[in-house]
Design a protein around this motif. Structure first.
Motif, short mmCIF file in Angstrom:
data_model
loop_
_atom_site.label_atom_id
_atom_site.label_comp_id
_atom_site.label_asym_id
_atom_site.label_seq_id
_atom_site.Cartn_x
_atom_site.Cartn_y
_atom_site.Cartn_z
N LEU A 390 0.85 -1.18 0.00
CA LEU A 390 0.00 0.00 0.00
C LEU A 390 0.89 1.24 0.00
N LEU A 391 0.55 2.19 -0.84
CA LEU A 391 1.36 3.39 -1.02
C LEU A 391 1.60 4.12 0.29
N ALA A 392 2.83 4.53 0.50
CA ALA A 392 3.19 5.41 1.62
C ALA A 392 3.71 6.72 1.04
N PRO A 393 3.14 7.87 1.43
CA PRO A 393 3.66 9.16 0.95
C PRO A 393 4.96 9.51 1.66
N LEU A 394 6.08 9.34 0.98
CA LEU A 394 7.39 9.57 1.58
C LEU A 394 7.75 11.04 1.54
N ALA A 395 8.30 11.51 2.65
CA ALA A 395 8.69 12.92 2.74
C ALA A 395 9.67 13.27 1.64
N GLY A 396 9.51 14.46 1.08
CA GLY A 396 10.44 14.94 0.07
C GLY A 396 10.13 14.52 -1.34
N THR A 397 9.15 13.65 -1.53
CA THR A 397 8.81 13.19 -2.89
C THR A 397 7.78 14.12 -3.52
N THR A 401 4.62 16.19 -1.75
CA THR A 401 4.50 17.65 -1.91
C THR A 401 3.13 18.02 -2.48
N ASN A 402 2.64 17.25 -3.44
CA ASN A 402 1.37 17.56 -4.08
C ASN A 402 0.16 17.26 -3.20
N HIS A 403 0.34 16.42 -2.19
CA HIS A 403 -0.81 16.00 -1.38
C HIS A 403 -0.57 16.20 0.11
N ALA A 404 0.38 17.05 0.48
CA ALA A 404 0.76 17.21 1.89
C ALA A 404 -0.40 17.63 2.78
N GLU A 405 -1.33 18.38 2.24
CA GLU A 405 -2.44 18.87 3.06
C GLU A 405 -3.64 17.93 3.07
N GLU A 406 -3.50 16.78 2.42
CA GLU A 406 -4.62 15.84 2.35
C GLU A 406 -4.40 14.59 3.21
N LEU A 407 -3.30 14.53 3.93
CA LEU A 407 -2.93 13.30 4.63
C LEU A 407 -3.96 12.92 5.69
N VAL A 408 -4.23 11.63 5.76
CA VAL A 408 -5.18 11.09 6.73
C VAL A 408 -4.50 9.96 7.49
N LEU A 409 -4.63 9.96 8.81
CA LEU A 409 -4.03 8.91 9.63
C LEU A 409 -5.07 7.87 9.98
N GLU A 410 -4.81 6.62 9.60
CA GLU A 410 -5.68 5.50 9.94
C GLU A 410 -4.82 4.36 10.45
N ASP A 411 -5.47 3.39 11.05
CA ASP A 411 -4.78 2.19 11.50
C ASP A 411 -4.19 1.46 10.31
N HIS A 412 -2.87 1.19 10.37
CA HIS A 412 -2.19 0.43 9.30
C HIS A 412 -2.42 1.05 7.93
N CYS A 413 -2.07 2.33 7.78
CA CYS A 413 -2.26 2.99 6.48
C CYS A 413 -1.42 2.36 5.39
N SER A 414 -0.19 1.98 5.72
CA SER A 414 0.70 1.42 4.70
C SER A 414 1.59 0.36 5.30
N ASP A 415 1.64 -0.83 4.66
CA ASP A 415 2.56 -1.86 5.09
C ASP A 415 4.00 -1.52 4.71
N ILE A 437 6.65 15.32 9.63
CA ILE A 437 7.92 14.62 9.87
C ILE A 437 7.75 13.12 9.60
N PHE A 438 6.54 12.63 9.84
CA PHE A 438 6.27 11.19 9.67
C PHE A 438 5.13 10.96 8.67
N PRO A 439 5.17 11.54 7.47
CA PRO A 439 4.04 11.38 6.55
C PRO A 439 3.85 9.96 6.05
N ASN A 440 4.89 9.16 6.09
CA ASN A 440 4.80 7.80 5.58
C ASN A 440 3.84 6.92 6.37
N PHE A 441 3.45 7.36 7.57
CA PHE A 441 2.47 6.61 8.35
C PHE A 441 1.04 7.02 8.01
N TYR A 442 0.91 7.99 7.13
CA TYR A 442 -0.40 8.49 6.75
C TYR A 442 -0.80 7.93 5.38
#
Length: 681
Positions: A390-397, A401-415, A437-442
């Protein structure tokens, strides 16, 4: 000035005793971290003898000692261990998936040693450097990107005038706030770097393979990938001579002859790949190696040369089977060619991993269908391992950058960021408070896709291909995989009830799920397809073999002695189950591999299950004689086995019959089809 270097943990997200004891976690914990060992070599050249702390090894020891109830105490335990180095500088490596833990350990170190310097490096800290220094006062410095040339400059300033503005690639704090010096230039001549300080760690002791850095830099610009932020786009390779020198050194010191060559884009420069292969063949060393490659940068001819020079495994980051999505994410691979390269590798005996990603914000279900075509092509190759993430939005990519304001935190967003069954509440607090700082968990919302379905799809496919590969391939020939999974999900909810993501992950890792799956297939589709029904029966035999208890009380006697005979008793070996089939299973699997219409060819064949060292049951073809001999021994006595031997070998002399029977039993014992035990009482 003395350094303590702390590796980035890779297995601390696994928190239960079962997860930690698994073969996958134990093997992952043994993977060396070349970045830390390369930095250690630089420090040794500067006159220091740094301590290197293997966080994975310490975590496994700690988990074994305290159990799951106290696993959240690990950060403080590790900090208490690390400070024993009495270092002036504590340097932490970082990766996105465990960055919260690394920061918590660094904070605990600073609390214990307030006058020590806390330095971070590595991919994750490098791309969120300013935010980290601004948010966490205990972090003194972040050295961004490749540090082998810039670290000695920082070291001299720490020992001298504190003119940190002279250190390239450094982020730090002064009276004006957070400061960031210009990036350090990329290291053009990788051969000029010292070899990693393997001797400062235990990674290679008893290991079967070793990792060697082959090069750095990626000339491509995929929107989801962060490689360019750390190693930049300047493609560089070490020379074949230098790589061979390092291989020989490791082989001499540790006895290792298989190597993982670390570089995402090795095959970009065909001429240099050919030169490397020629050097490997000319060396006469017979080393073997694995590497990563793009499917558009190889062909049959190059793969043949790579195989001849020792290549045994390839990792392909294919990402999507959709031509549309390939363009959107700037990967630009041809899915048809990717499938072809998987088949070529299979023919050449090269193991492959086909890595795929789903959950892109622009993705639609038709794109997922196309990606599943690649997944199933990989599944049909016996030497290939398909994985879907499942896609993880990695910082700096660009994606982040294009979706930084849309991030949603859920249980197990990305393996890709979290694979364990549970999470640390302390980590989650940091993740919630510092999303950038931790967008990859979103997650990034997917308007056309249901994320719950994607998560369950990923867990389902992982379970199915690991435990029921050929059954899944047979089902895919007669059912749409997505629709089949939907029916399976409805069945499992009906029988097990709805589950959270954490519960789903536990369920799919359980034997209960595997038993449920076979029952679902048997009752929903097997009665309509002979191939599926037969593979279900084979799988049930394998399950029975895995469940065989070990011990004389539960074992099946083999050719039991009659009263008054030698008291030596033999038993059928644990895990052995006999399976007679009225068709050629090998031919069936071959047709599944080829993707052709599978059918049962009438041809009686004989198989037996055996349990490997990992406890997994495997199916092996045996001769009709061995099958009959085992069946006679299971059902009858030593005398019955003698009679069978006499008929099979057409002998009548009693001494010859007894000699042949004892020789047969001896052979069965040697091959571990039966085990011996002395009867007592």
């Amino acid at each position: 000035m003395h350094f303590a270097l702390v590796t980035a943990p890779t297995v601390t997200e696994f928190r239960t005793r079962e997860e930690i004891a698994s073969r996958a976690v134990q093997q992952a914990a043994l993977q060396p971290q070349l970045g830390i060992l390369s930095v250690a070599a630089v420090l040794e050249a500067e006159g220091d003898c740094p301590h290197v702390f293997d966080v994975n090894a310490e975590y496994l020891r700690f988990a074994a000692d305290v159990g799951a109830d106290r696993i959240d105490d690990f950060a403080h335990h590790l900090a208490s261990t690390v400070v024993r180095a009495n270092a002036d500088v504590y340097g932490f490596s970082s990766i996105c998936s465990t960055f919260p833990l690394s920061l918590r350990v660094a904070r605990a170190v600073k609390e214990i040693r307030p006058y020590a310097t806390i330095l971070f490096g590595g991919p994750q800290a490098s791309v969120v450097d300013e935010k980290v220094v601004a948010s966490f006062p205990f972090v003194d410095f972040i050295l961004r990107g490749e540090a082998e040339k810039s670290l000695p400059i920082l070291l001299r300033e720490l020992q001298g005038d504190y003119e940190f503005s002279q250190v390239p690639g450094l982020t730090f704090r002064d009276r004006q706030g957070v400061r960031r010096t210009p990036n350090a230039p990329v290291i053009e001549d990788l051969d000029s770097l010292p070899s990693p300080s393997y001797h400062l760690s235990s990674y290679l002791h008893g290991a079967k393979s070793a990792s060697i850095e082959l090069g750095r830099g990626c000339p491509f610009s995929c929107t989801f990938c962060s490689t360019n932020d750390f190693f930049r786009r300047r493609f560089r390779l070490r020379s074949p001579d230098r790589v061979l020198t390092e291989m020989r050194s490791i082989a001499t010191t540790y006895g290792i002859r298989h190597f993982e060559l670390v570089h995402d884009m090795f095959t970009v420069d065909r001429k240099r790949v050919v030169a490397f292969c020629e050097a490997m063949q000319a060396s006469g060393e017979d080393f073997t190696w694995d590497c990563s490659a793009r499917t558009d940068c190889i062909d049959k001819e190059l793969l043949e040369q790579m195989s001849a020079s020792g290549c045994r495994g390839l990792f392909f980051g294919i990402e999507s089977g959709s031509v549309r999505m390939q363009r959107i994410i700037d990967k630009d691979l041809d899915p048809a060619r990717a499938e072809e390269m998987l088949r070529v590798c299979e023919h050449l005996g090269i193991r492959t991993t086909a890595s795929l990603i789903t959950g892109f914000p622009e993705e639609e279900w038709s794109d997922v269908q196309d990606t599943l075509k690649i997944y199933m092509q990989s599944a049909r190759c016996s030497l290939s391992h398909p994985q879907i993430n499942l896609l993880a939005p990695l910082a700096g990519t660009p994606l982040y950058t294009n979706h930084a304001e849309e991030l949603v935190l859920e249980d197990h967003c990305s393996d890709m960021s979290h694979q364990g069954l549970g999470s640390s509440e302390q980590d989650l607090e940091l993740i919630r408070n510092y999303p950038h700082i931790f967008p990859n968990f979103y997650m990034i919302p997917t308007p056309s896709l249901d994320r719950e379905t994607l998560f369950e799809l990923r867990e389902f496919l992982g379970m199915a291909v690991e435990h029921f590969r050929w059954l899944l391939c047979a089902i895919a020939q007669v059912e749409d995989v997505l629709k089949f999974r939907e029916s399976w999900q409805a069945w499992s909810v009906l029988h097990r009830g709805p589950m959270t993501k954490s519960d789903l992950r536990r369920y799919y890792a359980s034997e209960i799920c595997r038993s449920d799956f076979l029952e679902f297939v048997r009752t929903s589709i097997a009665d309509r397809n002979d191939v599926v029904m037969t593979l279900v029966q084979v799988q049930q035999a394998l399950n029975l073999s895995s469940a065989t208890e070990i011990g004389p009380d539960a074992a099946t006697p083999f050719a039991s002695p009659s009263a008054g005979e030698d008291p030596e008793v033999a038993y059928l070996a644990p895990g052995v189950t006999l399976v007679d089939l009225g068709f050629d299973l090998a031919a069936l699997i071959q047709s599944l591999m080829e993707g052709s219409s599978s059918h049962l060819e009438s041809n009686r064949s004989y198989y037996a299950t055996r349990t490997n060292s990992g406890g997994r049951a495997t199916l092996v073809q045996i001769s009709p004689f061995l099958s009959d001999a085992l069946r006679v021994g299971i059902a009858g006595s030593h005398v019955d086995l003698q009679r069978y031997v006499a008929r099979a070998f057409e002998i009548s002399d009693e001494e010859a019959i007894e000699g042949a029977t004892l020789a047969l039993k001896s052979s069965l014992l040697e091959d571990r089809w039966i085990v011996a035990s002395t009867a007592t009482g």
